[in-house]
Design an enzyme around this catalytic site. Structure first.
Site, short mmCIF file in Angstrom:
data_model
loop_
_atom_site.label_atom_id
_atom_site.label_comp_id
_atom_site.label_asym_id
_atom_site.label_seq_id
_atom_site.Cartn_x
_atom_site.Cartn_y
_atom_site.Cartn_z
N SER A 191 -4.98 1.55 0.31
CA SER A 191 -3.58 1.94 0.47
C SER A 191 -2.89 2.33 -0.83
O SER A 191 -1.91 3.07 -0.80
CB SER A 191 -2.81 0.81 1.14
N HIS A 219 -4.59 2.43 7.11
CA HIS A 219 -4.20 3.75 6.60
C HIS A 219 -5.13 4.88 7.04
O HIS A 219 -4.95 6.02 6.63
CB HIS A 219 -4.10 3.72 5.07
N LYS A 249 1.95 1.95 11.09
CA LYS A 249 1.89 3.06 10.15
C LYS A 249 1.89 4.39 10.91
O LYS A 249 2.93 4.80 11.37
CB LYS A 249 0.73 2.85 9.20
C1 LIG Z 1 -0.05 -2.35 5.89
C2 LIG Z 1 -1.39 -2.96 5.93
C3 LIG Z 1 -1.63 -4.10 6.70
C4 LIG Z 1 -0.53 -4.82 7.40
O1 LIG Z 1 -0.10 -4.13 8.52
P1 LIG Z 1 1.31 -4.45 9.16
O2 LIG Z 1 1.16 -3.95 10.55
O3 LIG Z 1 2.33 -3.72 8.38
O4 LIG Z 1 1.50 -5.92 9.11
C5 LIG Z 1 -2.92 -4.58 6.74
N1 LIG Z 1 -3.92 -3.99 6.07
C6 LIG Z 1 -3.72 -2.90 5.30
C7 LIG Z 1 -4.87 -2.27 4.58
C8 LIG Z 1 -2.45 -2.35 5.20
O5 LIG Z 1 -2.24 -1.29 4.45
#
Ligand SMILES: *Cc1c(COP(=O)(O)O)cnc(C)c1O
Length: 401
Positions: A191, A219, A249
């Protein structure tokens, strides 16, 4: 009670010292509330900005079709699910969402959680325990790190995307006879850097050493593999045990999930603690997520637009002379280095109408501070051109390019 309102002297001192220290080091994060939706343009304190910091890759967070489904779900089911999934907080909508997720990921089954973060807390510790070991990429997301800790398995970090290191550590862990099970866990797309995990090699190593495979595709889903994710991108849908993802996301809502074999999902439904002890996704979130998946599975239009915009911004930043690190996806960092300078850089972008949040330690390693750019399908070419011209001005001003 003390004069400052704290009961404990120790707590007051702890907070005072640590907050001061963070501020001195440029590591104290200030939160800017948005006046309105998190779209391609945002408003902060009355200022309109080009938004390059949201994970709303496909613009679905403000999509009318999702909003409509969320409203209908509220009318039909109310605003809350009323209980945890295993008591009576499972609505038909949740089951539909899980079936759709399984189709989306081409797996037998799927389980939904309230967030991606809590999904990693839930799923890793439901399967791994103190007799096991987990091989974890050193740049894995915080929720993976915490999920691993919670499981009490031995965590063995391997150098970022270093397959020789992973192979050596997998061999050592499996041949030591010390562990009952060994898992390898990685982000699908990293990310903070935007590079893609080397899944074909990871799977090959896993098959050689009998490792459980776990990919966190927060992502990658909605971005790679024509939207279906990193695992699909590499054609490995039947060779990854846990395909974890988030609904927050590209999907544009909130929630997390694991897709995999039916038996695995059945186990997670009886053993993962947030599923058993935390109230289920709201009806509106569930219905909106379902609609987003429907849109993604029926057309690659938004995904194609995301990549066009991502490539355009990336080429532009590169041409200006920015160090964009290892990026291979729309996530494009401009690596500045020093934490304080990164904050100043991002602040200056902000003054000139571009919101690209400074990302510094502890989110990324010390000395690798960056402004991270997340172009989305919803940006117009004019917005991206304007952002590039601000990047040029600030980069020259600060002698970065
Ligand atoms: C954003 C993210 C999460 C957490 O996801 P949420 O739904 O926002 O709690 C977990 N793993 C990765 C790699 C992320 O980028």
């Amino acid at each position: 009670m003390r004069g400052d309102g704290f009961v404990s002297e120790k707590l007051a001192t702890f907070l005072e010292q640590n907050i001061t220290e963070l501020k001195q080091k440029g590591l104290y994060n200030v939160i800017d509330p948005l006046q309105g939706a998190n779209g391609p343009m945002i408003t902060i304190a009355g200022q309109q900005l080009i938004n390059l910091s949201s994970n709303n890759y496909l613009g679905l967070a403000t999509d009318d079709r999702l909003k409509q489904k969320a409203k209908e779900a509220i009318d039909q089911y109310g605003v809350g699910a009323g209980a945890v999934r295993t008591i009576n907080g499972t609505l038909e909508l949740h089951i539909q969402l899980e079936e759709k997720l399984a189709q989306f990921k081409q797996t037998e089954a799927a389980i939904a959680y309230q967030s991606g973060f809590n999904c990693n807390m839930a799923a890793i510790s439901a399967v791994m325990d103190r007799h096991d070991a987990i091989l974890s990429d050193e740049l894995n997301h915080a929720s993976i790190i915490d999920g691993c800790r919670l499981s009490r398995a031995k965590v063995i970090r391997f150098n970022h995307a270093d397959m020789d290191d992973l192979r050596a550590k997998a061999k050592e862990a499996t041949q030591s006879g010390q562990y009952q099970k060994v898992m390898v866990i990685t982000d699908g797309v990293f990310s903070m850097d935007g590079n893609i995990a080397k899944l074909p090699e990871i799977v090959e190593i896993a098959e050689q050493y009998d490792l459980i495979t776990y990919v966190d595709d927060a992502h990658g889903s909605g971005v790679l593999g024509k939207g279906a994710g990193t695992v699909k991108h590499f054609g490995l849908s039947d060779r990854i045990d846990f395909q974890m993802g988030t609904l927050s996301k590209a999907i544009g809502v909130v929630g997390g999930y694991v897709a995999g074999k039916k038996q695995l999902i059945d186990w997670l439904k009886v053993r993962s603690r947030p599923f058993l002890f935390s109230t289920s996704l709201t009806p509106a979130d569930t219905a909106a997520s379902l609609e987003a998946l429907e849109i993604l599975m029926n057309s690659t239009e938004l995904v194609d637009q995301l990549w066009r915009n991502g490539d355009y911004l990336k080429q532009g930043l590169k041409k200006l002379g920015y160090d964009i690190g290892m990026s291979e996806t729309p996530i494009t960092p401009c690596i500045i280095g020093d934490e304080q300078q990164t904050q100043t850089f991002s602040q200056r972008l902000h003054e000139l109408g571009v919101y690209a949040k400074a990302i510094v330690f502890p989110t990324v390693p010390r000395g690798t501070g960056r402004a991270r750019n997340m172009p989305t399908a919803a940006h117009t070419k004019e917005m991206l051109d304007q952002a590039l011209s601000v990047y040029e001005q600030v980069g020259k001003e600060m002698s970065i390019i």
